[in-house]
Scaffold this motif. Structure first.
Motif, mmCIF file in Angstrom:
data_model
loop_
_atom_site.group_PDB
_atom_site.id
_atom_site.type_symbol
_atom_site.label_atom_id
_atom_site.label_comp_id
_atom_site.label_asym_id
_atom_site.label_seq_id
_atom_site.Cartn_x
_atom_site.Cartn_y
_atom_site.Cartn_z
ATOM 1 N N VAL B 12 0.853 -1.209 0.000
ATOM 2 C CA VAL B 12 0.000 0.000 0.000
ATOM 3 C C VAL B 12 0.882 1.250 0.000
ATOM 4 O O VAL B 12 0.651 2.199 -0.777
ATOM 5 C CB VAL B 12 -0.955 -0.008 1.225
ATOM 6 C CG1 VAL B 12 -1.664 1.332 1.360
ATOM 7 C CG2 VAL B 12 -1.970 -1.131 1.097
ATOM 8 N N GLY B 13 1.918 1.222 0.854
ATOM 9 C CA GLY B 13 2.838 2.370 0.921
ATOM 10 C C GLY B 13 3.513 2.615 -0.414
ATOM 11 O O GLY B 13 3.613 3.752 -0.888
ATOM 12 N N ARG B 15 2.452 1.730 -3.355
ATOM 13 C CA ARG B 15 1.477 2.227 -4.341
ATOM 14 C C ARG B 15 1.196 3.720 -4.130
ATOM 15 O O ARG B 15 1.140 4.487 -5.080
ATOM 16 C CB ARG B 15 0.163 1.443 -4.213
ATOM 17 C CG ARG B 15 0.230 0.127 -4.924
ATOM 18 C CD ARG B 15 -1.087 -0.579 -4.823
ATOM 19 N NE ARG B 15 -0.975 -1.901 -5.430
ATOM 20 C CZ ARG B 15 -1.905 -2.829 -5.318
ATOM 21 N NH1 ARG B 15 -2.996 -2.597 -4.612
ATOM 22 N NH2 ARG B 15 -1.742 -3.999 -5.898
ATOM 23 N N ASP B 16 1.043 4.103 -2.855
ATOM 24 C CA ASP B 16 0.782 5.528 -2.566
ATOM 25 C C ASP B 16 1.952 6.381 -3.043
ATOM 26 O O ASP B 16 1.775 7.449 -3.635
ATOM 27 C CB ASP B 16 0.560 5.742 -1.059
ATOM 28 C CG ASP B 16 -0.774 5.167 -0.610
ATOM 29 O OD1 ASP B 16 -1.584 4.830 -1.501
ATOM 30 O OD2 ASP B 16 -0.981 5.026 0.607
ATOM 31 N N PHE B 17 3.152 5.850 -2.772
ATOM 32 C CA PHE B 17 4.362 6.568 -3.187
ATOM 33 C C PHE B 17 4.383 6.721 -4.713
ATOM 34 O O PHE B 17 4.613 7.805 -5.254
ATOM 35 C CB PHE B 17 5.595 5.792 -2.692
ATOM 36 C CG PHE B 17 6.873 6.232 -3.332
ATOM 37 C CD1 PHE B 17 7.492 7.417 -2.947
ATOM 38 C CD2 PHE B 17 7.479 5.474 -4.338
ATOM 39 C CE1 PHE B 17 8.669 7.827 -3.549
ATOM 40 C CE2 PHE B 17 8.653 5.874 -4.939
ATOM 41 C CZ PHE B 17 9.251 7.067 -4.537
ATOM 42 N N VAL B 19 1.872 6.607 -6.752
ATOM 43 C CA VAL B 19 0.802 7.512 -7.205
ATOM 44 C C VAL B 19 1.262 8.970 -7.083
ATOM 45 O O VAL B 19 1.035 9.782 -7.992
ATOM 46 C CB VAL B 19 -0.500 7.261 -6.396
ATOM 47 C CG1 VAL B 19 -1.500 8.395 -6.595
ATOM 48 C CG2 VAL B 19 -1.118 5.926 -6.801
ATOM 49 N N VAL B 20 1.967 9.285 -5.971
ATOM 50 C CA VAL B 20 2.457 10.664 -5.784
ATOM 51 C C VAL B 20 3.469 10.998 -6.881
ATOM 52 O O VAL B 20 3.392 12.055 -7.527
ATOM 53 C CB VAL B 20 3.078 10.836 -4.373
ATOM 54 C CG1 VAL B 20 3.817 12.170 -4.273
ATOM 55 C CG2 VAL B 20 2.002 10.745 -3.308
ATOM 56 N N TYR B 391 2.378 0.376 -12.823
ATOM 57 C CA TYR B 391 2.949 1.556 -12.166
ATOM 58 C C TYR B 391 4.278 1.930 -12.823
ATOM 59 O O TYR B 391 4.585 3.107 -13.009
ATOM 60 C CB TYR B 391 3.166 1.302 -10.666
ATOM 61 C CG TYR B 391 1.871 1.289 -9.893
ATOM 62 C CD1 TYR B 391 1.328 2.476 -9.421
ATOM 63 C CD2 TYR B 391 1.202 0.096 -9.633
ATOM 64 C CE1 TYR B 391 0.133 2.476 -8.727
ATOM 65 C CE2 TYR B 391 0.005 0.086 -8.941
ATOM 66 C CZ TYR B 391 -0.527 1.287 -8.487
ATOM 67 O OH TYR B 391 -1.707 1.286 -7.798
#
Lengths: 346, 474
Positions: B12-13, B15-17, B19-20, B391
């Motif tokens: 999750v971390g 993926r969030d990274f 996405v940013v 990604y």
């Protein structure tokens, strides 16, 4: 397809498309390059024919036939030559260009071309001083684009066929948007034909820019009968108008401007004081030496500097005053005087 | 082994990274795309064109006098050529003011010998601050040349001395290693002719001179650089000037007028206190100051970019010199951004505060470190199976392929509207460079930007040594 995949595919499509476009442009440029030699050859050929026609070694009918076969090239070559020749040669050149249809083409372009095309056509039509061209140029004063309007006004100014001052102010949007310095050039050109209308502008209540244009044009007229209205304008409420009036008085250079300049040297605005000092020097108002000496202690550097320069322009009396000030009580006036003297000596 | 919870948290971390990182890259590309579109639209309406000679003659009659300010620090290799080129400009009334900023090489003696200079004096108003002047030099043979010798104080300090000594209503800041096209001043001054009351500053296009042939201070043959780094900078300059500045100008948010070639109204520069001391991005800072001053004083004004006037400049050929330059530019941008941070996103400052400062925040502050971190972690996360391949490809899209599109797009626009390069082969080479710059050069620039950020935080400054190679003679 996910958003991330869409991003990737879109980027591939866009970069691929841009590469295809650039490849097409490269091919187009390469083909054009191959044709350039041919165009250059034809240009040299038609240039030689125009020059031959002007020095009487090439027949006019033959030139007309050659020019008609490539009007675009003939326009470029012919009008380039028109900028270089004068007198009878110029008239013969323009006559043959009109005969082969260059004038007509420009008139169509000035009315219906692209923005850039209309500007170029309106500028070039100044060579074609016939009624059809004048009509086109007058209509171009109503063009939606400011640059086209200005180009048409410049051409009409050169021909000496500008409309009346009030009409011109409306058509060129003076005071309602247009600020271009080209307006000065246009107004200077009409001063000899419409001096009275410009003087009337000063007395009326048009936009301050219109009055500034009138002052600038009248200042370049060399006509001393306009001194009185300009001197009256030097008392206007608007700072820029007062400054413009002193610039005009400086350009006219008549000593009867003395009362106005005397008043200008003690104006509340430093901009006006500066212009009045410049006018005193340019006109040669030796009577104003004491006032200019006082101005050398003005709080504003530019006023002090221009006052010093004006004194130096007034000959022996002014120069002596600057020397005396430089040797007088230390302060801004003495420093300015010293600077002026050392600068002159260097 | 990691527990399921830890693995899930890591995924999750990551993926969030990602996405940013992708989001910032996408925002950056979108901004450039908007600029490309605005520039294309502007050029299609107002394509610079060769005007009839008479139009220029008329413009020359009414064009205001201009002082050309040439700050020089250790420029002995190019200064004489540059001054000759400037003196030969087609402009009715101008003065060249060379400000020798305490050079440690033979800049001043070279000038004295070449132009037969003698000591002179000139009165001036100390309107803006600068280090003491040691002497002024002029020549009866070259009436419109003034050389100012002053103590070293940096480029902004040298420009301030030039502002004080100039007596023209406009000044044009010109880099000492630059060559101006003969009619560049006439063209660049056009906005001041069109809108004399409103115009505060005007910038012109700067092009890469490496590879061009120079004779008597003039570019006689335009050619592409034969070295990789200058070639890549050619594309970069094309994109920055043709797209970036033109678009910002059209959106009334232009915050930079190049220090290599820009005209500023003297009274406006004096009103804002001249160039700020202790800054390395003085060309950016003074324009931001002008925007700020004009908006705070509710003065109607404009800052414009005109695509056609051309100033040729020698760009660094070695990675070391280029790195120094880019680090200095980045520090300058950050200094200005933080010095005028109150303008950021502040509606009081109009589009400059809202658009230009948002752009600076994204491009100068956020994007470089985020993109560099992305290069390390996104491929690593994918390699370790923490991130999907989607990604990774999206990251590659925002860092490489959209970059190719934007670089090639700029070239397409230049080719359609301006035709700045003489041969089809040049366009082909530039197209290759436009693709290549996204693979290595872009990343190198990001690293220099991060170093610039670091240096800004440590606050070091100065001219920095810049070795001039001199122009290639015809």
């Amino acid at each position: 397809m996910s958003l991330l995949q869409t991003l990737w595919l879109t980027s591939l499509l866009l970069s691929g498309a841009s590469l295809c476009v650039v490849a097409g442009l490269i091919v187009h440029r390469a083909i054009e390059h191959r044709h350039r030699k041919n165009t250059e050859r034809r240009r040299r050929q038609i240039e030689a024919r125009f020059l031959g026609y002007l020095d009487g070694t090439f027949d006019g009918a033959q030139l007309a036939a050659a020019a008609k076969s490539d009007v675009i090239l003939a326009t470029e070559v012919g009008l380039s030559l028109a900028d270089l020749v004068r007198g009878r040669d110029y008239e013969r050149l323009i006559a043959i260009l009109e005969a082969v249809g260059v004038g007509g083409r420009l008139r169509v372009n000035a009315a219906h071309g692209t923005r850039a095309g209309r500007v170029v056509a309106a500028t070039r039509l100044r060579h074609f001083r016939n009624e059809a061209s004048l009509d086109t140029l007058r209509r171009a004063l109503d063009d939606r684009d400011a640059e086209v309007r200005l180009a048409a006004a410049q051409s009409l100014a050169e021909i000496g066929a500008l409309p009346s001052v009030p009409e011109l102010l409306v058509k060129l949007h003076v005071g309602t948007g247009e600020q271009s310095q080209l307006l000065r050039h246009i107004f200077r050109r009409l001063v000899h034909r419409q001096r009275g209308a410009l003087v009337e502008l000063l007395a009326g209540k048009p936009h301050p820019l219109a009055k500034e244009l009138a002052l600038d044009a009248l200042g370049h007229s060399g006509d001393y009968t306009v001194l009185a209205p300009i001197m009256a304008a030097s008392e206007a409420a608007d700072i820029e108008l007062r400054a413009a009036a002193f610039r005009a008085l400086a350009n006219l250079g008549h000593p009867s401007a003395l009362p106005a300049v005397t008043r200008g040297l003690v104006d509340a605005s430093w901009v006006v004081r500066t212009q009045a000092a410049v006018a005193a020097g340019r006109i040669g108002l030796v009577d104003l030496v004491p006032q200019l000496v006082k101005l050398m202690a003005d709080p504003v550097w530019w006023v002090r500097f221009r006052a010093g320069e004006a004194l130096m322009a007034l000959g022996a009396a002014g120069e002596a005053a600057v020397v005396a000030t430089s040797e007088g009580t230390p302060g801004p006036a003495a420093r300015t005087a010293q600077l002026i003297l050392t600068e002159r000596a260097a | 082994m990691l527990g399921d919870e830890t693995v899930r948290a890591l995924i999750v971390g990551a993926r969030d990274f990602a996405v940013v990182v992708i989001g910032v890259g996408l925002a950056e590309n979108l901004l450039y795309f908007v600029q490309l579109s605005v520039a294309g639209w502007t050029l299609s309406r107002h394509a610079p064109r060769k005007r009839p000679a008479t139009r220029w003659r008329i413009a020359a009659e009414i064009s205001p006098p201009i002082a050309l300010l040439v700050p020089a620090y250790n420029e002995e290799a190019t200064i004489v050529e540059n001054v000759r080129s400037l003196r030969a400009l087609q402009y009715p009334s101008f003065e060249v003011i060379v400000v020798n900023d305490g050079s440690t090489d033979a800049t001043l003696p070279t000038l004295i010998e070449a132009f037969d200079l003698k000591p002179m004096t000139r009165g001036y108003e100390p309107a803006v601050e600068h280090r003491p002047i040691r002497g002024l030099y002029g020549s009866s043979r070259y009436a419109n040349l003034l050389v100012v010798d002053k103590e070293n104080g940096g480029k902004s300090d040298a420009l301030n001395a030039g502002i004080n000594l100039s007596r023209a209503p406009m000044f044009c800041a010109v880099d000492a290693d630059s060559i101006l096209e003969a009619d560049s001043l006439l063209r660049a001054v056009q906005p001041f002719v069109d809108e004399p009351e409103r115009m505060a500053a005007v910038g012109g296009t700067v092009r890469v001179a490496n590879g061009c042939r120079v004779r008597a201070g003039r570019i006689v043959s335009v050619a592409l650089p034969n070295k990789l780094l200058p070639l890549l900078q050619t594309i970069e300059y094309l994109r920055a000037f043709l797209i970036g500045r033109l678009a910002w100008s059209e959106m009334q948010s232009l915050t930079i007028v190049s220090g290599a070639f820009g005209i500023i109204r003297r009274s406006v520069a004096v009103a804002v206190g001249g160039y700020s001391h202790g800054t390395v991005g003085e060309d950016l800072e003074i324009i931001v100051k002008i925007h700020r001053y004009m908006r705070e004083h509710r003065v109607d004004y404009a800052v414009r970019f005109v695509p056609e006037p051309v100033c040729w400049t020698e760009v660094p050929e070695s990675p070391r010199m280029l790195g120094r330059q880019r680090i200095r530019w980045q520090r300058g941008a950050l200094e200005t951004f933080f010095k005028h941070a109150r303008m950021a996103l502040n509606p009081r400052y109009g589009r400059v505060g809202l658009l230009a400062f948002s752009h600076a925040l994204l491009i100068d502050v956020l994007a470089p470190p985020i993109e560099v971190v992305g290069y390390v972690f996104i491929p690593a996360f994918w390699a370790f199976g923490i991130l999907d391949v989607d990604y990774l490809v999206a990251f590659l899209a925002v860092t490489f392929t959209y970059g190719v599109f934007l670089s090639v797009g700029a070239l397409v626009l230049a080719e359609i509207e301006l035709r700045r390069f003489p041969r089809a082969r040049d366009t082909l080479v530039l197209a290759a460079a436009a693709v290549a710059e996204n693979f290595g050069y872009r990343q190198l620039n990001n690293i220099w930007r991060i170093i610039g950020l670091w240096r800004y935080l440590r606050r070091t400054q100065g001219w920095g040594p810049m070795k001039r190679i001199g122009f290639r003679q015809a």
